[in-house]
Design a protein around this motif. Structure first.
Motif, PDB file in Angstrom:
ATOM      1  N   ILE A 113       0.864  -6.466 -10.022  1.00 16.22           N
ATOM      2  CA  ILE A 113       0.357  -5.459  -9.077  1.00 16.22           C
ATOM      3  C   ILE A 113      -0.745  -4.670  -9.770  1.00 16.22           C
ATOM      4  O   ILE A 113      -0.550  -4.158 -10.871  1.00 16.22           O
ATOM      5  CB  ILE A 113       1.479  -4.492  -8.655  1.00 16.22           C
ATOM      6  N   LYS A 114      -1.893  -4.609  -9.125  1.00 17.90           N
ATOM      7  CA  LYS A 114      -2.990  -3.817  -9.658  1.00 17.90           C
ATOM      8  C   LYS A 114      -2.901  -2.380  -9.152  1.00 17.90           C
ATOM      9  O   LYS A 114      -3.008  -1.430  -9.915  1.00 17.90           O
ATOM     10  CB  LYS A 114      -4.325  -4.444  -9.224  1.00 17.90           C
ATOM     11  N   GLU A 115      -2.693  -2.228  -7.869  1.00 13.58           N
ATOM     12  CA  GLU A 115      -2.594  -0.886  -7.283  1.00 13.58           C
ATOM     13  C   GLU A 115      -1.966  -0.976  -5.897  1.00 13.58           C
ATOM     14  O   GLU A 115      -2.162  -1.953  -5.180  1.00 13.58           O
ATOM     15  CB  GLU A 115      -3.997  -0.263  -7.164  1.00 13.58           C
ATOM     16  N   ILE A 116      -1.220   0.070  -5.548  1.00 15.82           N
ATOM     17  CA  ILE A 116      -0.674   0.185  -4.195  1.00 15.82           C
ATOM     18  C   ILE A 116      -1.125   1.512  -3.615  1.00 15.82           C
ATOM     19  O   ILE A 116      -1.014   2.536  -4.283  1.00 15.82           O
ATOM     20  CB  ILE A 116       0.873   0.131  -4.218  1.00 15.82           C
ATOM     21  N   SER A 117      -1.665   1.488  -2.411  1.00 16.07           N
ATOM     22  CA  SER A 117      -1.921   2.743  -1.697  1.00 16.07           C
ATOM     23  C   SER A 117      -1.229   2.660  -0.347  1.00 16.07           C
ATOM     24  O   SER A 117      -1.657   1.924   0.546  1.00 16.07           O
ATOM     25  CB  SER A 117      -3.413   2.989  -1.501  1.00 16.07           C
ATOM     26  N   LEU A 118      -0.152   3.407  -0.227  1.00 18.00           N
ATOM     27  CA  LEU A 118       0.655   3.314   0.994  1.00 18.00           C
ATOM     28  C   LEU A 118      -0.070   3.913   2.189  1.00 18.00           C
ATOM     29  O   LEU A 118       0.044   3.411   3.296  1.00 18.00           O
ATOM     30  CB  LEU A 118       2.015   3.974   0.769  1.00 18.00           C
ATOM     31  N   LEU A 119      -0.818   4.965   1.971  1.00 17.54           N
ATOM     32  CA  LEU A 119      -1.534   5.577   3.099  1.00 17.54           C
ATOM     33  C   LEU A 119      -2.610   4.640   3.637  1.00 17.54           C
ATOM     34  O   LEU A 119      -2.905   4.637   4.829  1.00 17.54           O
ATOM     35  CB  LEU A 119      -2.142   6.925   2.712  1.00 17.54           C
ATOM     36  N   HIS A 178      -2.180   1.454   3.491  1.00 18.05           N
ATOM     37  CA  HIS A 178      -1.428   0.235   3.844  1.00 18.05           C
ATOM     38  C   HIS A 178      -1.951  -0.949   3.035  1.00 18.05           C
ATOM     39  O   HIS A 178      -2.188  -2.034   3.577  1.00 18.05           O
ATOM     40  CB  HIS A 178      -1.553  -0.082   5.339  1.00 18.05           C
ATOM     41  N   LEU A 238       8.949  -1.207   2.084  1.00 16.09           N
ATOM     42  CA  LEU A 238       8.068  -0.287   2.805  1.00 16.09           C
ATOM     43  C   LEU A 238       8.690   0.180   4.111  1.00 16.09           C
ATOM     44  O   LEU A 238       8.520   1.329   4.506  1.00 16.09           O
ATOM     45  CB  LEU A 238       6.707  -0.943   3.034  1.00 16.09           C
ATOM     46  N   ASP A 266       6.728  -6.163   3.737  1.00 18.21           N
ATOM     47  CA  ASP A 266       7.806  -5.175   3.731  1.00 18.21           C
ATOM     48  C   ASP A 266       8.369  -5.026   2.319  1.00 18.21           C
ATOM     49  O   ASP A 266       8.349  -3.953   1.746  1.00 18.21           O
ATOM     50  CB  ASP A 266       8.903  -5.612   4.715  1.00 18.21           C
ATOM     51  N   ILE A 267       8.861  -6.141   1.769  1.00 19.14           N
ATOM     52  CA  ILE A 267       9.580  -6.117   0.492  1.00 19.14           C
ATOM     53  C   ILE A 267       8.724  -6.681  -0.645  1.00 19.14           C
ATOM     54  O   ILE A 267       8.065  -7.713  -0.467  1.00 19.14           O
ATOM     55  CB  ILE A 267      10.852  -7.008   0.583  1.00 19.14           C
ATOM     56  N   MET A 268       8.764  -6.017  -1.788  1.00 23.41           N
ATOM     57  CA  MET A 268       8.139  -6.552  -3.007  1.00 23.41           C
ATOM     58  C   MET A 268       9.116  -6.401  -4.160  1.00 23.41           C
ATOM     59  O   MET A 268       9.630  -5.305  -4.397  1.00 23.41           O
ATOM     60  CB  MET A 268       6.893  -5.753  -3.375  1.00 23.41           C
ATOM     61  N   VAL A 269       9.321  -7.496  -4.877  1.00 22.96           N
ATOM     62  CA  VAL A 269      10.186  -7.452  -6.058  1.00 22.96           C
ATOM     63  C   VAL A 269       9.437  -8.080  -7.223  1.00 22.96           C
ATOM     64  O   VAL A 269       9.284  -9.295  -7.295  1.00 22.96           O
ATOM     65  CB  VAL A 269      11.518  -8.200  -5.815  1.00 22.96           C
ATOM     66  N   PRO A 270       8.926  -7.254  -8.136  1.00 20.69           N
ATOM     67  CA  PRO A 270       8.247  -7.805  -9.313  1.00 20.69           C
ATOM     68  C   PRO A 270       9.274  -8.393 -10.279  1.00 20.69           C
ATOM     69  O   PRO A 270      10.339  -7.818 -10.483  1.00 20.69           O
ATOM     70  CB  PRO A 270       7.567  -6.584  -9.945  1.00 20.69           C
ATOM     71  N   CYS A 318       3.116   7.078   6.162  1.00 21.03           N
ATOM     72  CA  CYS A 318       3.661   5.860   5.581  1.00 21.03           C
ATOM     73  C   CYS A 318       3.891   5.942   4.083  1.00 21.03           C
ATOM     74  O   CYS A 318       3.875   4.941   3.385  1.00 21.03           O
ATOM     75  CB  CYS A 318       2.766   4.692   5.915  1.00 21.03           C
ATOM     76  N   CYS A 356       5.156   0.717   8.919  1.00 21.39           N
ATOM     77  CA  CYS A 356       4.698   1.143   7.606  1.00 21.39           C
ATOM     78  C   CYS A 356       4.550   0.003   6.617  1.00 21.39           C
ATOM     79  O   CYS A 356       4.631   0.209   5.405  1.00 21.39           O
ATOM     80  CB  CYS A 356       5.632   2.211   7.066  1.00 21.39           C
ATOM     81  N   GLU A 357       4.347  -1.161   7.121  1.00 24.26           N
ATOM     82  CA  GLU A 357       4.085  -2.259   6.211  1.00 24.26           C
ATOM     83  C   GLU A 357       2.665  -2.138   5.659  1.00 24.26           C
ATOM     84  O   GLU A 357       1.889  -1.305   6.121  1.00 24.26           O
ATOM     85  CB  GLU A 357       4.248  -3.590   6.958  1.00 24.26           C
ATOM     86  N   ASP A 365       2.090   8.132  -2.467  1.00 21.45           N
ATOM     87  CA  ASP A 365       0.981   7.411  -1.834  1.00 21.45           C
ATOM     88  C   ASP A 365       0.508   6.279  -2.749  1.00 21.45           C
ATOM     89  O   ASP A 365       0.548   5.125  -2.375  1.00 21.45           O
ATOM     90  CB  ASP A 365      -0.167   8.380  -1.544  1.00 21.45           C
ATOM     91  N   ILE A 366       0.094   6.642  -3.965  1.00 18.44           N
ATOM     92  CA  ILE A 366      -0.538   5.691  -4.882  1.00 18.44           C
ATOM     93  C   ILE A 366       0.415   5.293  -6.020  1.00 18.44           C
ATOM     94  O   ILE A 366       1.095   6.159  -6.580  1.00 18.44           O
ATOM     95  CB  ILE A 366      -1.787   6.339  -5.544  1.00 18.44           C
ATOM     96  N   MET A 367       0.418   4.007  -6.338  1.00 15.73           N
ATOM     97  CA  MET A 367       1.138   3.528  -7.524  1.00 15.73           C
ATOM     98  C   MET A 367       0.237   2.575  -8.291  1.00 15.73           C
ATOM     99  O   MET A 367      -0.306   1.632  -7.706  1.00 15.73           O
ATOM    100  CB  MET A 367       2.383   2.739  -7.119  1.00 15.73           C
ATOM    101  N   ILE A 421      10.471  -2.646  -3.934  1.00 15.07           N
ATOM    102  CA  ILE A 421       9.829  -1.776  -2.953  1.00 15.07           C
ATOM    103  C   ILE A 421      10.201  -2.287  -1.570  1.00 15.07           C
ATOM    104  O   ILE A 421      10.094  -3.483  -1.307  1.00 15.07           O
ATOM    105  CB  ILE A 421       8.293  -1.805  -3.119  1.00 15.07           C
ATOM    106  N   LYS A 481      11.519  -1.927  -9.724  1.00 15.84           N
ATOM    107  CA  LYS A 481      12.644  -2.835  -9.466  1.00 15.84           C
ATOM    108  C   LYS A 481      12.473  -3.487  -8.099  1.00 15.84           C
ATOM    109  O   LYS A 481      12.611  -4.685  -7.943  1.00 15.84           O
ATOM    110  CB  LYS A 481      13.958  -2.045  -9.511  1.00 15.84           C
TER     111      LYS A 481
END
Lengths: 62, 62
Positions: free
Chosen positions: A47-53, A55, B52, A22-26, B2, A2-3, B22-24, B50, B48
């Motif tokens: 970060i502009k946008e994250i879409s996990l589905l 990836h 994944l 894997d890891i993100m720390v703003p 995911c 799920c990365e 899903d989206i952030m 993430i 703080k």
């Protein structure tokens, strides 16, 4: 797994910055990233946008 | 799948805020979140951390 891949958004295009995150720390004005392979990067920007589905992590310079 | 669960970190504890995110989209001082079921929330605060692989998003009030 799920990365997600991190891309930098610039001038309407997305350029690969780091695979298999894997890891993100703003933190103030920057983002610490670490991937599955232990590779670490610090991106100056946000970060502009994250879409996990999808990836997909999209980063952007300030 | 995911997606990841979003938690709020407060006083050393983590409280579930939104499941199956899903989206952030972070914006000035807030974060827009949307989950698999179409549920949308706007959190006032910041990311703080993430992870994944752990399917975990930790948010924090400013």
């Amino acid at each position: 797994m799920c990365e997600a891949n991190a891309y930098i958004y610039k001038d309407g295009k997305e350029e690969l910055y780091l695979e298999s995150v894997d890891i993100m720390v703003p933190e103030e004005g920057k983002i610490y990233l670490k991937n599955l392979f232990g590779e670490q990067k610090v991106f100056i920007g946000k970060i502009k946008e994250i879409s996990l589905l999808k990836h997909k992590i999209v980063l952007e310079n300030k």
